[in-house]
Design a protein around this motif. Structure first.
Motif, PDB file in Angstrom:
ATOM      1  N   GLU A   1       0.828  -1.190   0.000  1.00  0.00           N
ATOM      2  CA  GLU A   1       0.000   0.000   0.000  1.00  0.00           C
ATOM      3  C   GLU A   1       0.876   1.259   0.000  1.00  0.00           C
ATOM      4  O   GLU A   1       0.662   2.194  -0.764  1.00  0.00           O
ATOM      5  CB  GLU A   1      -0.886  -0.012   1.233  1.00  0.00           C
ATOM      6  N   SER A   2       1.907   1.268   0.855  1.00  0.00           N
ATOM      7  CA  SER A   2       2.741   2.459   0.942  1.00  0.00           C
ATOM      8  C   SER A   2       3.544   2.642  -0.344  1.00  0.00           C
ATOM      9  O   SER A   2       3.783   3.750  -0.799  1.00  0.00           O
ATOM     10  CB  SER A   2       3.685   2.375   2.137  1.00  0.00           C
TER      11      SER A   2
ATOM     12  N   ALA B   1       2.474   1.800  -3.323  1.00  0.00           N
ATOM     13  CA  ALA B   1       1.537   2.353  -4.296  1.00  0.00           C
ATOM     14  C   ALA B   1       1.346   3.848  -4.062  1.00  0.00           C
ATOM     15  O   ALA B   1       1.374   4.657  -4.990  1.00  0.00           O
ATOM     16  CB  ALA B   1       0.198   1.630  -4.197  1.00  0.00           C
ATOM     17  N   TRP B   2       1.201   4.213  -2.785  1.00  0.00           N
ATOM     18  CA  TRP B   2       0.996   5.624  -2.443  1.00  0.00           C
ATOM     19  C   TRP B   2       2.211   6.440  -2.856  1.00  0.00           C
ATOM     20  O   TRP B   2       2.099   7.524  -3.419  1.00  0.00           O
ATOM     21  CB  TRP B   2       0.716   5.741  -0.941  1.00  0.00           C
ATOM     22  N   TYR B   3       3.405   5.875  -2.637  1.00  0.00           N
ATOM     23  CA  TYR B   3       4.631   6.583  -3.006  1.00  0.00           C
ATOM     24  C   TYR B   3       4.700   6.785  -4.524  1.00  0.00           C
ATOM     25  O   TYR B   3       5.032   7.865  -5.010  1.00  0.00           O
ATOM     26  CB  TYR B   3       5.858   5.808  -2.509  1.00  0.00           C
ATOM     27  N   THR B   4       4.326   5.716  -5.279  1.00  0.00           N
ATOM     28  CA  THR B   4       4.358   5.806  -6.739  1.00  0.00           C
ATOM     29  C   THR B   4       3.479   6.944  -7.237  1.00  0.00           C
ATOM     30  O   THR B   4       3.819   7.644  -8.184  1.00  0.00           O
ATOM     31  CB  THR B   4       3.861   4.489  -7.368  1.00  0.00           C
ATOM     32  N   PHE B   5       2.337   7.118  -6.556  1.00  0.00           N
ATOM     33  CA  PHE B   5       1.429   8.182  -6.956  1.00  0.00           C
ATOM     34  C   PHE B   5       1.972   9.551  -6.527  1.00  0.00           C
ATOM     35  O   PHE B   5       1.986  10.502  -7.284  1.00  0.00           O
ATOM     36  CB  PHE B   5       0.053   7.930  -6.318  1.00  0.00           C
ATOM     37  N   LYS B   6       2.467   9.593  -5.271  1.00  0.00           N
ATOM     38  CA  LYS B   6       2.797  10.877  -4.653  1.00  0.00           C
ATOM     39  C   LYS B   6       4.046  11.517  -5.238  1.00  0.00           C
ATOM     40  O   LYS B   6       4.128  12.738  -5.327  1.00  0.00           O
ATOM     41  CB  LYS B   6       2.985  10.660  -3.142  1.00  0.00           C
TER      42      LYS B   6
ATOM     43  N   TYR C   1       1.136  -0.243 -11.141  1.00  0.00           N
ATOM     44  CA  TYR C   1       2.075   0.818 -10.791  1.00  0.00           C
ATOM     45  C   TYR C   1       2.183   1.851 -11.906  1.00  0.00           C
ATOM     46  O   TYR C   1       2.280   3.047 -11.652  1.00  0.00           O
ATOM     47  CB  TYR C   1       3.452   0.249 -10.472  1.00  0.00           C
TER      48      TYR C   1
ATOM     49  N   LEU D   1      -0.691   4.213 -11.624  1.00  0.00           N
ATOM     50  CA  LEU D   1      -0.540   5.179 -10.538  1.00  0.00           C
ATOM     51  C   LEU D   1       0.523   6.223 -10.878  1.00  0.00           C
ATOM     52  O   LEU D   1       0.350   7.412 -10.597  1.00  0.00           O
ATOM     53  CB  LEU D   1      -0.149   4.457  -9.244  1.00  0.00           C
TER      54      LEU D   1
ATOM     55  N   GLY E   1      -0.122  10.131 -11.043  1.00  0.00           N
ATOM     56  CA  GLY E   1       0.629  11.031 -10.167  1.00  0.00           C
ATOM     57  C   GLY E   1       1.359  12.099 -10.951  1.00  0.00           C
ATOM     58  O   GLY E   1       1.260  13.287 -10.637  1.00  0.00           O
TER      59      GLY E   1
END
Lengths: 217, 190
Positions: A6-7, A9-14, A131, A134, A138
């Motif tokens: 999850e983190s 994925a969030w990093y890939t977006f952010k 990925y 995302l 992003g």
């Protein structure tokens, strides 16, 4: 394990919005950034078109990444991108005619926007589909926010309006003209650079303090 | 006379970098040294002029077939193929020229100035000579902008700039001032 995914994925977006922002950090896709941001709404429209093209091309490139021979990958990526750009061009012509007219030549030019080919080459051709999706979203959102910020500043200072809403009668016309685009973007880049430098200094200080404390103990 | 006007207007009044915002990426990317700026400028002049000629015929062909919506795809693929061809040709027949221009050629494929010019020609419905001269003027204007900018930028290395302004932002501010200077040409050609 789920937590880590999850983190990730969030990093890939952010990262497209903050640490690897295409405009202020990587300085990619400068032509549309400077050209269409005479008003906030134009920046937003261009950004949305780029989000759609970037996300879809990232998905397709990632799906076909194992079937593409290495030597001719660039022409294949360009063909994929050009297909989506043509679709967006026709759709915008049909549904948002005014915006299509203002953005003009810069819609077909999304094909050679280095962000899109850059992400296809550097990320989507090496990573699984979710990925790539995302990453495309992003980067697209990061690009849109940059354009929106630049467009807002130029519109407020140069025309006294924001998103078409009248604010005041004070106008510095230079900000709408080409020199205003270069200078505003230059100062914004310096501002984001300043924040980055300050953050790095703070991080260094913290590490030194931690080290000193560890030595004391 | 009309052709001279087209060249001057594309070169100075509607300069691709300063007023149309095309080709900013190579403009910021390869302007750190004078030599590379000159090499890039020459490569762009050559590729842009020839691609404009090729694309003019293709545009006519697409219009006669009623396939205008394929314009973007056809143009970019032709430019990419042409650049690749020039690269191979130079490598084989003129290695010394290849050494000086070679590394800039792949960069040109994704240079939006080339595709931009070709699309502009097609939108403005220029005839063949006008299209070629438009390309000549625009690419010379690009080369001039690049060389002036590289000459200024080489000096930055000697100065002590505030840290946040280093590299990208001072380059953009300088480009803004240059663009203001080029606005002086406005009104020269109606």
């Amino acid at each position: 394990m789920a937590d880590k995914n999850e983190s990730m994925a969030w990093y890939t977006f952010k990262k497209g919005i903050t640490s690897e922002n295409p405009t202020y950090v990587q300085a990619l896709g400068m032509c549309p950034t400077l050209a269409v941001t005479t008003a906030a709404i134009n920046g937003l429209g261009m950004g949305l078109a780029v989000i759609i093209v970037l996300t879809l091309s990232n998905i397709i490139v990632s799906l076909i990444r194992k079937a593409v021979p290495k030597d001719i990958r660039i022409p294949i990526f360009i063909t994929v991108i050009a297909t989506f750009v043509t679709m967006i061009d026709l759709l915008m012509h049909a549904y948002t005619y005014d915006l299509w007219k203002t953005l003009g030549i810069f819609i077909p030019l999304i094909v050679v926007n280095c962000i899109i080919l850059g992400r296809a080459e550097a990320f989507a051709s090496k990573n699984p589909v979710h990925y790539a999706l995302l990453d495309g979203l992003g980067m697209g959102v990061g690009f849109t926010l940059s354009l929106f910020l630049l467009g807002s500043i130029r519109e407020i200072l140069g025309n006294g309006t924001w998103m078409g809403i009248h604010l005041w009668n004070f106008k510095m016309f230079m900000f709408i003209l080409p020199p205003g685009a270069f200078i505003t973007l230059g100062f914004l880049a310096a501002f984001f650079n300043y924040i980055k430098i300050k953050r790095e200094e703070a991080e260094k200080k913290r590490q030194q303090q931690a080290k000193a404390q560890a030595q004391k103990a | 006379m009309e052709l001279v006007l087209i060249i001057i207007s594309a070169m100075l009044v509607n300069n691709f970098v300063f007023s149309r915002f095309l080709g900013i990426c190579p403009y910021l990317g390869v302007s750190k040294k004078m030599d590379s700026a000159a090499g890039m400028g020459m490569a762009v002049i050559f590729v842009m002029t020839v691609s404009a000629a090729i694309a003019w015929f293709l545009d006519k062909l697409l219009i006669s077939l009623g396939l205008q919506f394929l314009r973007t795809i056809v143009f970019i693929l032709v430019i990419a193929a042409f650049v690749q061809f020039v690269e191979l040709f130079l490598k084989k027949n003129n290695p010394s020229l290849y050494d000086s221009l070679g590394i800039y050629l792949p960069l040109i494929t994704t240079n939006c100035a080339i595709l931009g010019l070709v699309v502009l020609n097609s939108m403005l419905k220029l005839n063949f000579l006008e299209a070629v001269f438009h390309a000549l003027g625009a690419s010379t204007g690009f080369a001039i902008a690049l060389i002036i900018f590289a000459a200024i930028r080489e000096r930055f290395e000697l100065y002590d700039l505030p840290k946040p302004f280093e590299d990208l932002s001072i380059a953009l501010v300088t480009a803004g001032l240059l663009s203001m200077a080029f606005m002086g040409f406005q009104g020269m050609v109606k």
